[in-house]
Design a protein around this motif. Structure first.
Motif, PDB file in Angstrom:
ATOM      1  N   UNK A 106     -86.902  35.657 -59.167  1.00  0.00           N
ATOM      2  CA  UNK A 106     -86.207  34.593 -59.863  1.00  0.00           C
ATOM      3  C   UNK A 106     -86.999  33.302 -59.714  1.00  0.00           C
ATOM      4  N   UNK A 107     -87.022  32.489 -60.723  1.00  0.00           N
ATOM      5  CA  UNK A 107     -87.762  31.232 -60.660  1.00  0.00           C
ATOM      6  C   UNK A 107     -87.169  30.297 -59.619  1.00  0.00           C
ATOM      7  N   UNK A 108     -85.861  30.338 -59.435  1.00  0.00           N
ATOM      8  CA  UNK A 108     -85.235  29.496 -58.422  1.00  0.00           C
ATOM      9  C   UNK A 108     -85.741  29.874 -57.036  1.00  0.00           C
ATOM     10  N   UNK A 109     -85.868  31.186 -56.772  1.00  0.00           N
ATOM     11  CA  UNK A 109     -86.393  31.630 -55.485  1.00  0.00           C
ATOM     12  C   UNK A 109     -87.833  31.169 -55.303  1.00  0.00           C
ATOM     13  N   UNK A 110     -88.605  31.226 -56.364  1.00  0.00           N
ATOM     14  CA  UNK A 110     -90.000  30.816 -56.301  1.00  0.00           C
ATOM     15  C   UNK A 110     -90.113  29.335 -55.965  1.00  0.00           C
ATOM     16  N   UNK A 111     -89.323  28.495 -56.627  1.00  0.00           N
ATOM     17  CA  UNK A 111     -89.359  27.057 -56.371  1.00  0.00           C
ATOM     18  C   UNK A 111     -88.848  26.750 -54.972  1.00  0.00           C
ATOM     19  N   UNK A 112     -87.748  27.409 -54.561  1.00  0.00           N
ATOM     20  CA  UNK A 112     -87.196  27.176 -53.221  1.00  0.00           C
ATOM     21  C   UNK A 112     -88.214  27.550 -52.154  1.00  0.00           C
ATOM     22  N   UNK A 113     -88.880  28.680 -52.318  1.00  0.00           N
ATOM     23  CA  UNK A 113     -89.869  29.131 -51.333  1.00  0.00           C
ATOM     24  C   UNK A 113     -91.044  28.157 -51.280  1.00  0.00           C
ATOM     25  N   UNK A 115     -90.962  24.870 -51.806  1.00  0.00           N
ATOM     26  CA  UNK A 115     -90.570  23.687 -51.061  1.00  0.00           C
ATOM     27  C   UNK A 115     -90.355  23.996 -49.585  1.00  0.00           C
ATOM     28  N   UNK A 116     -89.868  25.182 -49.256  1.00  0.00           N
ATOM     29  CA  UNK A 116     -89.731  25.548 -47.841  1.00  0.00           C
ATOM     30  C   UNK A 116     -91.098  25.630 -47.184  1.00  0.00           C
ATOM     31  N   UNK A 117     -92.039  26.225 -47.872  1.00  0.00           N
ATOM     32  CA  UNK A 117     -93.393  26.352 -47.317  1.00  0.00           C
ATOM     33  C   UNK A 117     -94.053  25.003 -47.170  1.00  0.00           C
ATOM     34  N   UNK A 118     -93.906  24.134 -48.172  1.00  0.00           N
ATOM     35  CA  UNK A 118     -94.551  22.824 -48.100  1.00  0.00           C
ATOM     36  C   UNK A 118     -93.902  21.948 -47.030  1.00  0.00           C
ATOM     37  N   UNK A 119     -92.591  22.066 -46.824  1.00  0.00           N
ATOM     38  CA  UNK A 119     -91.956  21.253 -45.794  1.00  0.00           C
ATOM     39  C   UNK A 119     -92.309  21.750 -44.396  1.00  0.00           C
ATOM     40  N   UNK A 120     -92.488  23.034 -44.205  1.00  0.00           N
ATOM     41  CA  UNK A 120     -92.875  23.537 -42.887  1.00  0.00           C
ATOM     42  C   UNK A 120     -94.340  23.262 -42.610  1.00  0.00           C
ATOM     43  N   UNK A 121     -95.158  23.127 -43.633  1.00  0.00           N
ATOM     44  CA  UNK A 121     -96.576  22.836 -43.436  1.00  0.00           C
ATOM     45  C   UNK A 121     -96.769  21.403 -42.953  1.00  0.00           C
ATOM     46  N   UNK A 122     -95.883  20.494 -43.315  1.00  0.00           N
ATOM     47  CA  UNK A 122     -96.008  19.087 -42.893  1.00  0.00           C
ATOM     48  C   UNK A 122     -95.685  18.937 -41.429  1.00  0.00           C
ATOM     49  N   UNK A 123     -94.795  19.760 -40.911  1.00  0.00           N
ATOM     50  CA  UNK A 123     -94.340  19.604 -39.519  1.00  0.00           C
ATOM     51  C   UNK A 123     -95.368  20.086 -38.552  1.00  0.00           C
TER      52      UNK A 123
END
Length: 123
Positions: A106-113, A115-123
């Motif tokens: 699903x495109x929603x899952x793709x977008x959510x994943x 943003x989750x990946x990009x937010x964990x990469x910043x930390x």
């Protein structure tokens, strides 16, 4: 009389050169101070670019592996496109799983994943 005029012109030109050199020196000092303040930001950007290059390299490797694994399936079913970026259909349950490659339905899952990946990469 002529010597005094020439000496005056030389003195004016020297004073102008000294004033211009001082002005340039002051601007260079300001630039160096600004660059020193930006150094941590530039280092963060550089490390982010390195991470991105590494991620792109891994993605390319995963895509190549997935294409090699899917090669027999493409030959068996000629109507299936060779490379699909997003599939809204479910894959058959006997499809081989590629390590490190995750199929998003699903495109929603793709977008959510993303943003989750990009937010964990910043930390």
């Amino acid at each position: 009389m002529m010597a005094t005029i020439i000496d005056g012109v030389i003195i004016v030109l020297l004073v102008g050169s000294i004033a211009y050199g001082y002005s340039v020196s002051r601007k260079v000092r300001q630039l160096m101070a600004t660059l020193k303040e930006l150094e941590p930001l530039v280092n963060e950007f550089s490390s982010a670019v390195d991470k991105t290059e590494h991620s792109v390299h891994l993605m390319r490797e995963n895509i190549e592996v997935a294409e090699q694994v899917q090669e027999p399936q493409v030959k068996a079913v000629p109507d299936t496109p060779a490379e699909a970026a997003f599939s809204s259909r479910r894959a058959p349950s006997d499809a081989p799983e590629v390590p490190g490659l995750r199929v998003m339905r699903d495109k929603k899952d793709l977008v959510r994943k993303f943003f989750e990946t990009s937010s964990t990469a910043r930390v």
